[in-house]
Design a protein around this motif. Structure first.
Motif, mmCIF file in Angstrom:
data_model
loop_
_atom_site.group_PDB
_atom_site.id
_atom_site.type_symbol
_atom_site.label_atom_id
_atom_site.label_comp_id
_atom_site.label_asym_id
_atom_site.label_seq_id
_atom_site.Cartn_x
_atom_site.Cartn_y
_atom_site.Cartn_z
ATOM 1 N N ARG A 77 -20.430 -3.804 22.128
ATOM 2 C CA ARG A 77 -20.927 -3.137 21.197
ATOM 3 C C ARG A 77 -22.311 -3.094 21.140
ATOM 4 N NH1 ARG A 77 -21.136 -4.567 14.711
ATOM 5 N NH2 ARG A 77 -22.005 -2.487 14.256
ATOM 6 N N GLN A 78 -23.055 -1.880 21.275
ATOM 7 C CA GLN A 78 -24.299 -1.730 21.282
ATOM 8 C C GLN A 78 -24.778 -2.144 20.084
ATOM 9 O OE1 GLN A 78 -25.717 -0.849 24.258
ATOM 10 N NE2 GLN A 78 -23.459 -1.047 25.007
ATOM 11 N N ALA A 79 -26.329 -2.797 20.512
ATOM 12 C CA ALA A 79 -27.159 -3.002 19.431
ATOM 13 C C ALA A 79 -28.624 -3.189 20.042
ATOM 14 C CB ALA A 79 -26.764 -4.520 18.709
ATOM 15 N N THR A 80 -29.615 -3.411 19.020
ATOM 16 C CA THR A 80 -30.884 -3.639 19.599
ATOM 17 C C THR A 80 -31.155 -5.180 20.086
ATOM 18 O OG1 THR A 80 -31.679 -4.141 17.524
ATOM 19 C CG2 THR A 80 -31.933 -1.926 18.075
ATOM 20 N N VAL A 81 -30.583 -6.133 19.566
ATOM 21 C CA VAL A 81 -30.912 -7.785 19.781
ATOM 22 C C VAL A 81 -29.668 -8.358 20.038
ATOM 23 C CG1 VAL A 81 -33.505 -7.361 19.241
ATOM 24 C CG2 VAL A 81 -31.884 -8.236 17.544
ATOM 25 N N MET A 82 -28.695 -7.887 18.821
ATOM 26 C CA MET A 82 -27.298 -8.795 18.684
ATOM 27 C C MET A 82 -26.826 -9.086 19.950
ATOM 28 S SD MET A 82 -27.136 -10.177 15.872
ATOM 29 C CE MET A 82 -25.507 -10.790 16.052
ATOM 30 N N HIS A 83 -26.531 -8.194 20.779
ATOM 31 C CA HIS A 83 -25.872 -8.369 22.062
ATOM 32 C C HIS A 83 -26.531 -9.544 22.858
ATOM 33 C CE1 HIS A 83 -29.211 -5.655 23.041
ATOM 34 N NE2 HIS A 83 -29.088 -6.134 24.398
ATOM 35 N N GLN A 84 -27.822 -9.781 22.748
ATOM 36 C CA GLN A 84 -28.399 -10.808 23.587
ATOM 37 C C GLN A 84 -28.243 -12.003 22.521
ATOM 38 O OE1 GLN A 84 -32.279 -8.979 23.373
ATOM 39 N NE2 GLN A 84 -32.161 -8.494 25.580
ATOM 40 N N LEU A 85 -28.554 -11.913 21.500
ATOM 41 C CA LEU A 85 -28.438 -13.244 20.377
ATOM 42 C C LEU A 85 -26.720 -13.814 20.426
ATOM 43 C CD1 LEU A 85 -30.305 -11.989 17.274
ATOM 44 C CD2 LEU A 85 -30.986 -13.586 19.270
ATOM 45 N N ALA A 86 -25.939 -12.821 20.466
ATOM 46 C CA ALA A 86 -24.382 -13.388 20.514
ATOM 47 C C ALA A 86 -24.107 -14.169 21.853
ATOM 48 C CB ALA A 86 -23.650 -12.051 20.413
ATOM 49 N N LYS A 87 -24.756 -14.068 22.899
ATOM 50 C CA LYS A 87 -24.392 -14.578 24.090
ATOM 51 C C LYS A 87 -24.692 -16.069 24.161
ATOM 52 C CE LYS A 87 -24.847 -10.545 27.090
ATOM 53 N NZ LYS A 87 -25.734 -9.983 28.071
ATOM 54 N N GLY A 88 -25.737 -16.459 22.871
ATOM 55 C CA GLY A 88 -25.970 -17.832 22.671
ATOM 56 C C GLY A 88 -25.195 -18.667 21.976
ATOM 57 N N TYR A 89 -24.160 -17.839 21.412
ATOM 58 C CA TYR A 89 -23.262 -18.729 20.582
ATOM 59 C C TYR A 89 -21.877 -18.871 21.272
ATOM 60 C CZ TYR A 89 -26.080 -17.534 16.679
ATOM 61 O OH TYR A 89 -27.230 -17.393 15.680
ATOM 62 N N SER A 90 -21.272 -20.075 21.207
ATOM 63 C CA SER A 90 -19.987 -20.296 21.810
ATOM 64 C C SER A 90 -18.900 -19.511 20.918
ATOM 65 C CB SER A 90 -19.609 -21.763 21.824
ATOM 66 O OG SER A 90 -19.472 -22.472 20.397
ATOM 67 N N ASP A 91 -17.835 -19.319 21.274
ATOM 68 C CA ASP A 91 -16.421 -18.567 20.476
ATOM 69 C C ASP A 91 -16.296 -19.631 19.294
ATOM 70 O OD1 ASP A 91 -16.259 -16.839 22.218
ATOM 71 O OD2 ASP A 91 -14.576 -17.514 23.444
ATOM 72 N N ALA A 92 -16.512 -20.720 19.316
ATOM 73 C CA ALA A 92 -16.385 -22.005 18.152
ATOM 74 C C ALA A 92 -17.232 -21.642 17.202
ATOM 75 C CB ALA A 92 -16.338 -23.518 18.803
ATOM 76 N N GLN A 93 -18.411 -21.504 17.645
ATOM 77 C CA GLN A 93 -19.638 -21.236 16.542
ATOM 78 C C GLN A 93 -19.452 -19.797 16.061
ATOM 79 O OE1 GLN A 93 -22.585 -21.930 19.464
ATOM 80 N NE2 GLN A 93 -23.382 -23.628 18.254
ATOM 81 N N ILE A 94 -18.846 -18.894 16.739
ATOM 82 C CA ILE A 94 -18.747 -17.661 16.072
ATOM 83 C C ILE A 94 -17.588 -17.661 15.095
ATOM 84 C CG2 ILE A 94 -17.668 -15.516 16.777
ATOM 85 C CD1 ILE A 94 -19.268 -15.225 19.290
ATOM 86 N N GLU A 95 -16.651 -18.450 15.548
ATOM 87 C CA GLU A 95 -15.394 -18.924 14.377
ATOM 88 C C GLU A 95 -16.310 -19.415 13.159
ATOM 89 O OE1 GLU A 95 -12.247 -17.766 14.534
ATOM 90 O OE2 GLU A 95 -12.261 -16.748 16.383
ATOM 91 N N GLN A 96 -16.940 -20.616 13.361
ATOM 92 C CA GLN A 96 -17.725 -21.159 12.235
ATOM 93 C C GLN A 96 -18.409 -20.346 11.575
ATOM 94 O OE1 GLN A 96 -19.538 -24.213 14.481
ATOM 95 N NE2 GLN A 96 -18.195 -25.742 13.931
ATOM 96 N N LEU A 97 -19.455 -19.362 12.073
ATOM 97 C CA LEU A 97 -20.304 -18.596 11.303
ATOM 98 C C LEU A 97 -19.334 -17.426 10.387
ATOM 99 C CD1 LEU A 97 -22.874 -17.676 13.999
ATOM 100 C CD2 LEU A 97 -23.179 -18.800 11.904
ATOM 101 N N ALA A 98 -18.334 -17.131 11.236
ATOM 102 C CA ALA A 98 -17.483 -15.975 10.415
ATOM 103 C C ALA A 98 -16.934 -16.551 9.282
ATOM 104 C CB ALA A 98 -16.525 -15.494 11.463
ATOM 105 N N ALA A 99 -16.455 -17.612 9.321
ATOM 106 C CA ALA A 99 -15.675 -18.440 8.007
ATOM 107 C C ALA A 99 -16.793 -18.841 7.037
ATOM 108 C CB ALA A 99 -15.126 -19.843 8.413
ATOM 109 N N TYR A 100 -18.036 -19.016 7.455
ATOM 110 C CA TYR A 100 -19.075 -19.279 6.473
ATOM 111 C C TYR A 100 -19.416 -18.271 5.672
ATOM 112 C CZ TYR A 100 -23.553 -20.534 4.470
ATOM 113 O OH TYR A 100 -24.521 -20.703 3.441
ATOM 114 N N PHE A 101 -19.827 -17.078 6.489
ATOM 115 C CA PHE A 101 -20.222 -15.714 5.820
ATOM 116 C C PHE A 101 -18.992 -15.082 5.125
ATOM 117 C CE2 PHE A 101 -23.579 -15.869 9.123
ATOM 118 C CZ PHE A 101 -24.457 -16.221 8.025
#
Length: 106
Positions: A77-101
């Motif tokens: 998925r193309q983006a200006t900066v998200m493709h770079q930022l997303a690489k800094g999160y583990s899959d577990a952190q992504i799941e946590q963020l998704a649940a939070y939001f």
């Protein structure tokens, strides 16, 4: 004497409950702190500023957020900066963020 016995019996149980609550509070604090890293672009608690070109995250389905973040992370998925930022999160952190939001009101 009887009160002392009750306190001795109840104290370990209360300490366990307290420790569990503290662990839960610490986990919630870590998740909220992690979500705060998104605030510069997506707004506090995922509520983007009205008229912003950046989407708000609050109230979006967790599965959708996970899918998009993994797409950014994989570069599919193309983006200006998200493709770079997303690489800094583990899959577990992504799941946590998704649940939070997902749990935030729009």
């Amino acid at each position: 004497m009887r009160t002392t016995v009750l306190i001795r019996l109840a104290l370990p149980a209360l300490l366990c409950v307290s420790a569990g609550a503290q662990a839960q509070d610490a986990s919630a604090l870590r998740t909220r702190s992690l979500a705060a890293t998104c605030a510069n672009c997506h707004g506090t608690d995922g509520r983007a500023v009205e008229g912003s070109g950046v989407p708000g995250l609050a109230g979006l389905p967790a599965g959708y957020i996970v899918e998009q973040m993994k797409g950014f992370k994989a570069g599919t998925r193309q983006a200006t900066v998200m493709h770079q930022l997303a690489k800094g999160y583990s899959d577990a952190q992504i799941e946590q963020l998704a649940a939070y939001f997902a749990g935030q009101k729009k």
